[in-house]
Design an enzyme around this catalytic site. Structure first.
Site, PDB file in Angstrom:
ATOM      1  N   ARG A  71       1.161  -1.189  -0.084  1.00 43.01           N
ATOM      2  CA  ARG A  71      -0.309   0.302  -0.337  1.00 43.01           C
ATOM      3  C   ARG A  71       0.784   1.516  -0.028  1.00 43.01           C
ATOM      4  O   ARG A  71       0.231   2.535  -0.599  1.00 43.01           O
ATOM      5  CB  ARG A  71      -0.870   0.460   0.968  1.00 43.01           C
ATOM      6  N   LYS A 109     -19.400 -16.255   0.488  1.00 40.28           N
ATOM      7  CA  LYS A 109     -20.510 -15.557   1.010  1.00 40.28           C
ATOM      8  C   LYS A 109     -21.471 -15.044  -1.266  1.00 40.28           C
ATOM      9  O   LYS A 109     -20.563 -14.249  -1.826  1.00 40.28           O
ATOM     10  CB  LYS A 109     -20.563 -14.655   1.404  1.00 40.28           C
ATOM     11  N   GLY A 162      -9.550  -8.820  -1.618  1.00 40.77           N
ATOM     12  CA  GLY A 162      -7.664  -8.875  -0.700  1.00 40.77           C
ATOM     13  C   GLY A 162      -7.775 -10.480  -0.533  1.00 40.77           C
ATOM     14  O   GLY A 162      -6.362 -10.887  -1.494  1.00 40.77           O
ATOM     15  N   GLY A 182     -13.894  -3.577   0.051  1.00 40.05           N
ATOM     16  CA  GLY A 182     -15.113  -2.770   0.295  1.00 40.05           C
ATOM     17  C   GLY A 182     -15.101  -1.857  -1.725  1.00 40.05           C
ATOM     18  O   GLY A 182     -15.677  -1.621  -1.746  1.00 40.05           O
TER      19      GLY A 182
HETATM   20  P1  ADP Z   1     -12.183 -11.603  -1.586  1.00 42.59           P
HETATM   21  O1  ADP Z   1     -11.626 -11.181  -0.559  1.00 42.59           O
HETATM   22  O2  ADP Z   1     -10.974 -11.826  -3.146  1.00 42.59           O
HETATM   23  O3  ADP Z   1     -13.221 -10.907  -2.067  1.00 42.59           O
HETATM   24  P2  ADP Z   1     -13.805 -13.058  -0.372  1.00 42.59           P
HETATM   25  O4  ADP Z   1     -13.493 -12.718   0.821  1.00 42.59           O
HETATM   26  O5  ADP Z   1     -15.075 -13.108  -1.036  1.00 42.59           O
HETATM   27  O6  ADP Z   1     -12.925 -12.687  -1.717  1.00 42.59           O
HETATM   28  O7  ADP Z   1     -14.073 -14.539   0.129  1.00 42.59           O
HETATM   29  C1  ADP Z   1     -12.242 -15.678   0.356  1.00 42.59           C
HETATM   30  C2  ADP Z   1     -12.848 -17.099   1.247  1.00 42.59           C
HETATM   31  O8  ADP Z   1     -13.716 -17.667   0.637  1.00 42.59           O
HETATM   32  C3  ADP Z   1     -11.766 -17.346   1.982  1.00 42.59           C
HETATM   33  O9  ADP Z   1     -11.444 -17.300   2.886  1.00 42.59           O
HETATM   34  C4  ADP Z   1     -12.189 -18.517   1.820  1.00 42.59           C
HETATM   35  O10 ADP Z   1     -11.973 -20.287   2.702  1.00 42.59           O
HETATM   36  C5  ADP Z   1     -13.378 -18.442   1.768  1.00 42.59           C
HETATM   37  N1  ADP Z   1     -13.976 -20.471   0.442  1.00 42.59           N
HETATM   38  C6  ADP Z   1     -13.685 -20.001  -0.836  1.00 42.59           C
HETATM   39  N2  ADP Z   1     -14.643 -21.243  -1.455  1.00 42.59           N
HETATM   40  C7  ADP Z   1     -15.045 -21.973  -0.744  1.00 42.59           C
HETATM   41  C8  ADP Z   1     -15.417 -23.099  -0.018  1.00 42.59           C
HETATM   42  N3  ADP Z   1     -16.092 -23.968  -1.547  1.00 42.59           N
HETATM   43  N4  ADP Z   1     -16.004 -23.306   1.299  1.00 42.59           N
HETATM   44  C9  ADP Z   1     -15.576 -22.522   2.158  1.00 42.59           C
HETATM   45  N5  ADP Z   1     -15.250 -21.570   2.259  1.00 42.59           N
HETATM   46  C10 ADP Z   1     -14.686 -20.874   0.851  1.00 42.59           C
HETATM   47 MG    MG Z   2     -11.967 -11.642   1.374  1.00 45.99          MG
END
Ligand code: ADP
Ligand code: MG
Length: 419
Positions: free
Chosen positions: A41, A208, A361, A384
């Site tokens: 950063r 999610k 992230g 975000g």
């Molecule tokens: P980003 O930070 O790139 O936006 P997210 O925070 O939305 O991504 O998602 C990342 C999380 O999703 C990780 O902690 C990962 O372990 C979880 N995850 C991805 N696939 C699965 C799965 N099949 N079951 C449980 N958790 C999952």
């Molecule tokens: Mg994340």
């Protein structure tokens, strides 16, 4: 059309001797000894800092770090950042701990020389920051007559240092523009996606649907394909009536997933197979199953090899790809292949001209772990804020900046830039 005015629009001759308030996002991770574990950063702001220093501006950096809740907390001090800048750049960067309205701070700023950089102590030590207190905004705004918005990661928050101070400076006849990093984030997350090179593919994953629903809804009409992985795909599987065993599912979003499938039609591509185990653990023993063969005890931890191929073909053919969210539990080796292979496919496509934009992230960390982060067109520094911008929302920390009329379309569509 109009676009955000940037530092590059200003004549460097107008910067000499000028006091410039630069809101940066130095919310860096620290270890137990207070050492910076990842300086990305800070590094991301160096083009802006170099430009200002070389032009002879007097630079006042403002940032937050952590959540000190409106009172001083030595563990959240920006001292490690001042030291980092000193060591990496060879600049003497004083850390100014006195409050913005104090005469002490004023006299320290009087002593600032052309081309010198000072760093204000963590702005969230002050209770007025997060509630955008007008008094704090006025104090900050009176320190400079040029505001540079460089804190993309904090631009979705209307705080005293991201919005209030910029308003004050503009009201006083000064200027408020985007820094180089902010400019780059806007170019790739907003302007490029207004006229994406096609096919336009979005890859979504992570835990999610609920956290990304606004993004999915906003992006669905403009994409040619939406590839869904991660635990998010499980909720879609349930909407198809498939058994997901003991996998993570958002029960209250199954109807929403069904609705999205209906609206998206052939645009939405779900995994066809999965890597499963009875426990999601770093030493899990895994199996590959078709998506309609998930057992009652199974937990889906990753997309399977057939899905990697299927998604890989879409990525290879894409003109633009936006990726947000890992394809599985990529923190654990047994479930990392799907995410890593998608990252490598994206890097390879980028080498052949695909525009690749990575937000989120965990996705950025996965691209890094796969060793291909530097091959992407753009990896966003904002979590975000990048989700909000991709979802078409306006960011307060961007809205407060000046705009300029443009004769052509927005920004430079497609490739290009300093990625
Ligand atoms: P980003 O930070 O790139 O936006 P997210 O925070 O939305 O991504 O998602 C990342 C999380 O999703 C990780 O902690 C990962 O372990 C979880 N995850 C991805 N696939 C699965 C799965 N099949 N079951 C449980 N958790 C999952
Ligand atoms: Mg994340």
């Amino acid at each position: 059309m109009h676009r955000t005015r940037t530092l590059s629009d200003l004549d460097p001759a107008d910067l000499r001797g000028r006091r410039v308030l630069v809101r940066v996002d130095y919310n860096v991770p620290l270890d137990a000894e207070g050492r910076i574990t990842d300086p990305i950063r800070i590094q991301a702001t160096l083009p802006t800092l170099r430009l200002l220093v070389e032009a002879g501006a007097r630079v006042i950096l403002v940032s937050h770090l952590g959540r000190p809740d409106g009172q001083p907390d030595p563990k959240a001090s920006l001292a490690p950042v001042a030291s980092w800048l000193q060591e990496a750049m060879g600049w003497r960067v004083p850390l100014l701990s006195e409050s913005p309205g104090s005469s002490g701070l004023r006299s320290e700023l009087e002593a600032l020389e052309d081309g010198q950089v000072a760093l204000l102590e963590n702005i969230r030590f002050l209770p007025g920051e997060t509630r955008n207190d007008p008094e704090l905004a006025r104090e900050l705004g009176s320190l400079a007559d040029l505001f540079v918005g460089e804190a993309f990661g904090a631009a979705h928050r209307a705080h005293a240092s991201t919005v209030g101070a910029a308003e004050v400076i503009r009201r006083n006849g000064g200027s408020a523009v985007a820094g180089r990093l902010m400019e780059k984030e806007l170019r790739f997350l907003r302007d490029t996606l207004r006229a994406p090179a096609r096919p336009f593919v979005s890859i979504m994953g992570g835990a999610k649907i609920s956290g990304k629903i606004e993004l999915i809804e906003a992006i669905l009409p403009s994409v040619d394909r939406l590839l869904v992985g991660g635990a998010m795909a499980n909720t879609f599987f349930r909407a198809l009536g498939l058994d997901t065993g003991a996998s993570l599912v958002e029960e209250d979003r199954i109807d929403l997933a069904a609705d999205l499938l209906e609206r998206g039609g052939e645009k939405i591509l779900l995994p066809v197979d999965a890597v499963v185990a009875t426990a999601i653990a770093p030493d899990a023993v895994t199996r590959v199953v078709a998506r309609d063969e998930v057992g009652g005890e199974d937990r889906i931890g990753d997309i399977g090899p057939a899905t990697r191929d299927l998604f890989g073909q879409e990525i290879a053919a894409a003109g633009t790809v936006v990726w947000n969210g890992p394809m599985g539990v990529s923190e654990f080796t047994p479930f990392a292949s799907g995410t890593f292979e998608i990252a490598r496919a994206l890097a390879k496509a980028t080498g052949r001209g695909t525009v690749s934009v990575v937000g989120g992230g965990d996705s950025a960390a996965a691209a890094e772990a796969a060793g291909v982060a530097d091959q992407m067109t753009h990896i966003s520094t904002g979590g975000g804020a990048s989700l909000d911008l991709l979802a078409g929302k306006s960011l307060p920390g961007v809205e407060v900046l000046e705009t300029v009329e443009t004769s052509e379309g927005p920004g430079t569509p497609g490739q290009g830039g300093d990625a």
